[in-house]
Motif scaffolding. Structure first.
Motif, PDB file in Angstrom:
ATOM      1  N   ASP A  89       0.866  -1.176   0.000  1.00 38.96           N
ATOM      2  CA  ASP A  89       0.000   0.000   0.000  1.00 38.96           C
ATOM      3  C   ASP A  89       0.905   1.230   0.000  1.00 38.96           C
ATOM      4  N   LEU A  90       0.761   2.077  -0.996  1.00 38.56           N
ATOM      5  CA  LEU A  90       1.612   3.267  -1.070  1.00 38.56           C
ATOM      6  C   LEU A  90       1.309   4.259   0.042  1.00 38.56           C
ATOM      7  N   GLU A  91       0.081   4.273   0.500  1.00 37.84           N
ATOM      8  CA  GLU A  91      -0.322   5.201   1.546  1.00 37.84           C
ATOM      9  C   GLU A  91      -0.093   4.568   2.930  1.00 37.84           C
ATOM     10  N   PRO A  92      -0.025   5.389   3.991  1.00 32.50           N
ATOM     11  CA  PRO A  92       0.139   4.831   5.338  1.00 32.50           C
ATOM     12  C   PRO A  92      -0.975   3.832   5.641  1.00 32.50           C
ATOM     13  N   HIS A  93      -0.613   2.703   6.250  1.00 34.39           N
ATOM     14  CA  HIS A  93      -1.624   1.668   6.501  1.00 34.39           C
ATOM     15  C   HIS A  93      -1.240   0.828   7.709  1.00 34.39           C
ATOM     16  N   SER A  94      -2.260   0.275   8.351  1.00 37.65           N
ATOM     17  CA  SER A  94      -2.054  -0.643   9.457  1.00 37.65           C
ATOM     18  C   SER A  94      -1.913  -2.062   8.928  1.00 37.65           C
ATOM     19  N   ALA A  95      -1.440  -2.960   9.793  1.00 40.62           N
ATOM     20  CA  ALA A  95      -1.337  -4.361   9.412  1.00 40.62           C
ATOM     21  C   ALA A  95      -2.732  -4.931   9.156  1.00 40.62           C
ATOM     22  N   ARG A  96      -2.855  -5.784   8.184  1.00 41.29           N
ATOM     23  CA  ARG A  96      -4.129  -6.423   7.870  1.00 41.29           C
ATOM     24  C   ARG A  96      -3.831  -7.756   7.183  1.00 41.29           C
ATOM     25  N   ARG A  97      -4.869  -8.483   6.888  1.00 39.36           N
ATOM     26  CA  ARG A  97      -4.720  -9.717   6.135  1.00 39.36           C
ATOM     27  C   ARG A  97      -5.522  -9.587   4.848  1.00 39.36           C
ATOM     28  N   ASP A  98      -4.847  -9.824   3.758  1.00 37.92           N
ATOM     29  CA  ASP A  98      -5.516  -9.874   2.467  1.00 37.92           C
ATOM     30  C   ASP A  98      -5.697 -11.341   2.121  1.00 37.92           C
ATOM     31  N   GLY A  99      -6.898 -11.879   2.357  1.00 39.64           N
ATOM     32  CA  GLY A  99      -7.096 -13.299   2.194  1.00 39.64           C
ATOM     33  C   GLY A  99      -6.259 -14.030   3.226  1.00 39.64           C
ATOM     34  N   GLY A 100      -5.428 -14.922   2.765  1.00 36.37           N
ATOM     35  CA  GLY A 100      -4.568 -15.646   3.678  1.00 36.37           C
ATOM     36  C   GLY A 100      -3.213 -15.007   3.872  1.00 36.37           C
ATOM     37  N   GLN A 101      -2.999 -13.860   3.264  1.00 38.76           N
ATOM     38  CA  GLN A 101      -1.674 -13.262   3.294  1.00 38.76           C
ATOM     39  C   GLN A 101      -1.626 -12.068   4.247  1.00 38.76           C
ATOM     40  N   PRO A 102      -0.628 -12.034   5.131  1.00 35.81           N
ATOM     41  CA  PRO A 102      -0.479 -10.883   6.031  1.00 35.81           C
ATOM     42  C   PRO A 102       0.097  -9.695   5.287  1.00 35.81           C
ATOM     43  N   VAL A 103      -0.394  -8.513   5.628  1.00 32.87           N
ATOM     44  CA  VAL A 103       0.118  -7.263   5.079  1.00 32.87           C
ATOM     45  C   VAL A 103       0.766  -6.483   6.214  1.00 32.87           C
ATOM     46  N   PRO A 104       2.060  -6.202   6.133  1.00 28.22           N
ATOM     47  CA  PRO A 104       2.726  -5.508   7.229  1.00 28.22           C
ATOM     48  C   PRO A 104       2.325  -4.044   7.294  1.00 28.22           C
ATOM     49  N   THR A 105       2.412  -3.504   8.512  1.00 32.00           N
ATOM     50  CA  THR A 105       2.189  -2.069   8.687  1.00 32.00           C
ATOM     51  C   THR A 105       3.200  -1.286   7.863  1.00 32.00           C
ATOM     52  N   GLY A 106       2.757  -0.170   7.299  1.00 30.46           N
ATOM     53  CA  GLY A 106       3.667   0.659   6.515  1.00 30.46           C
ATOM     54  C   GLY A 106       3.404   2.133   6.741  1.00 30.46           C
ATOM     55  N   PRO A 107       4.460   2.952   6.807  1.00 30.40           N
ATOM     56  CA  PRO A 107       4.274   4.395   7.008  1.00 30.40           C
ATOM     57  C   PRO A 107       3.872   5.128   5.745  1.00 30.40           C
ATOM     58  N   GLY A 108       3.871   4.418   4.609  1.00 32.06           N
ATOM     59  CA  GLY A 108       3.553   5.076   3.344  1.00 32.06           C
ATOM     60  C   GLY A 108       4.780   5.716   2.730  1.00 32.06           C
ATOM     61  N   VAL A 109       4.755   5.846   1.412  1.00 28.11           N
ATOM     62  CA  VAL A 109       5.888   6.433   0.690  1.00 28.11           C
ATOM     63  C   VAL A 109       5.443   7.611  -0.165  1.00 28.11           C
ATOM     64  N   VAL A 110       4.197   8.060   0.033  1.00 28.74           N
ATOM     65  CA  VAL A 110       3.646   9.167  -0.753  1.00 28.74           C
ATOM     66  C   VAL A 110       3.901  10.478  -0.022  1.00 28.74           C
ATOM     67  N   GLU A 111       4.409  11.448  -0.721  1.00 28.54           N
ATOM     68  CA  GLU A 111       4.610  12.760  -0.113  1.00 28.54           C
ATOM     69  C   GLU A 111       3.255  13.329   0.310  1.00 28.54           C
ATOM     70  N   GLY A 112       3.126  13.689   1.582  1.00 26.03           N
ATOM     71  CA  GLY A 112       1.857  14.169   2.120  1.00 26.03           C
ATOM     72  C   GLY A 112       0.954  13.065   2.595  1.00 26.03           C
ATOM     73  N   GLY A 113       1.285  11.812   2.286  1.00 31.95           N
ATOM     74  CA  GLY A 113       0.565  10.668   2.840  1.00 31.95           C
ATOM     75  C   GLY A 113      -0.663  10.218   2.077  1.00 31.95           C
TER      76      GLY A 113
END
Length: 285
Positions: A78-102
């Motif tokens: 996820d390019l934007e800031p996001h919390s950890a979640r599960r997409d189907g069976g796959q874990p998605v790690p928390t990320g601070p985002g890489v977009v200027e301004g968020g």
């Protein structure tokens, strides 16, 4: 930054003074000042710039980005800031985002499409059909890629799907009336030690990440590749698409050189076209 408190001036022995304690205090003060100056260099904005003579260079003096690179960011999830979640069976790690301004500045109608993409991301992401990742996603996708560089071009070989991209650096222009391509058409020029790549003529069949951020065939990307030190690249991309976004926006990630002994890209083919109907593979398999 931590503040360093020096002794009051009146406590430092004057030149020629005989106080041992005051002389030691003065010496300590000088050492602290020197240390503070050094700390300022290594933590300031200029600290991350590598000495010009230390980065690899081609025979023509331009920076040589040849090598195997990879990001450690969570940008592809996820390019934007996001919390950890599960997409189907796959874990998605928390990320601070890489977009200027968020936040990506979507047009209202395009934002509705993005929300739909997000809801259907587990099956609708073109990556799951092994489509080429395109630009800039192929740069921050969490698999390595290798750059082979000559004076006239860079060839970028991605492990994912073994897609190959050419960045022309021989002062040629974009084709006047080309077809739309998966990876676009890349023309690079140098601004000092920074490689600036103009990329356009895309199709609209790819996404920018797994969260459903997308683009149209009007996508225009301007990349900036710059060494921070001999083993680190700062990668920035300005994204413009009049059909999807209300204004140009920017993302940035750091790329790290693989230095493990005998590290290499491994075979990772994906199949599309006639095999398309079989993808994505159901999670239970």
């Amino acid at each position: 930054m931590n503040t360093i408190h020096l002794a009051p001036r009146g406590h430092i022995a004057k030149p020629g003074g005989k106080s041992r304690a005051s002389w030691q205090q003065r010496l300590l003060s000088v050492m602290l000042v020197a240390g503070f100056a050094t700390l300022s260099v290594v933590t300031g904005s200029e600290a991350i710039a590598a000495p010009a003579g230390k980065i690899p260079r081609l025979a023509n003096g331009k920076p040589d980005f040849s090598g195997i690179w990879q990001t450690t960011s969570a940008a592809d999830y996820d390019l934007e800031p996001h919390s950890a979640r599960r997409d189907g069976g796959q874990p998605v790690p928390t990320g601070p985002g890489v977009v200027e301004g968020g936040e990506i500045p979507y047009l209202p109608k395009a934002l509705e499409q993005k929300k739909k993409n997000f809801a259907e991301r587990e099956s609708a992401d073109p990556r799951n059909r092994c489509y080429t990742l395109s630009v800039p996603r192929s740069v921050y996708y969490p698999e390595p890629f290798q750059i082979f560089q000559r004076a006239r071009d860079l060839t970028i070989h991605h492990q994912f799907g073994h897609s190959v991209r050419t960045v022309h650096t021989n002062n040629t222009e974009h084709p006047a009336d080309p077809n739309d391509w998966w990876l676009g058409d890349s023309r690079g020029k140098w601004e000092g030690d920074t490689l600036v790549v103009d990329v356009k003529h895309f199709n609209d069949q790819t996404w920018l990440d797994r969260a459903g951020n997308f683009h149209s065939d009007a996508l225009h990307v301007v990349e900036r590749w710059k060494y921070l030190d001999p083993n680190t690249i700062e990668y920035k991309a300005t994204i413009e698409d009049k059909n999807v976004f209300s204004r140009p926006w920017e993302l940035s990630v750091i790329l790290h050189r693989h230095r493990e002994k005998n590290f290499q890209l491994v075979e990772n083919y994906c199949y599309t076209l006639d095999y398309d109907k079989y993808y994505p593979v159901p999670v239970e398999q």
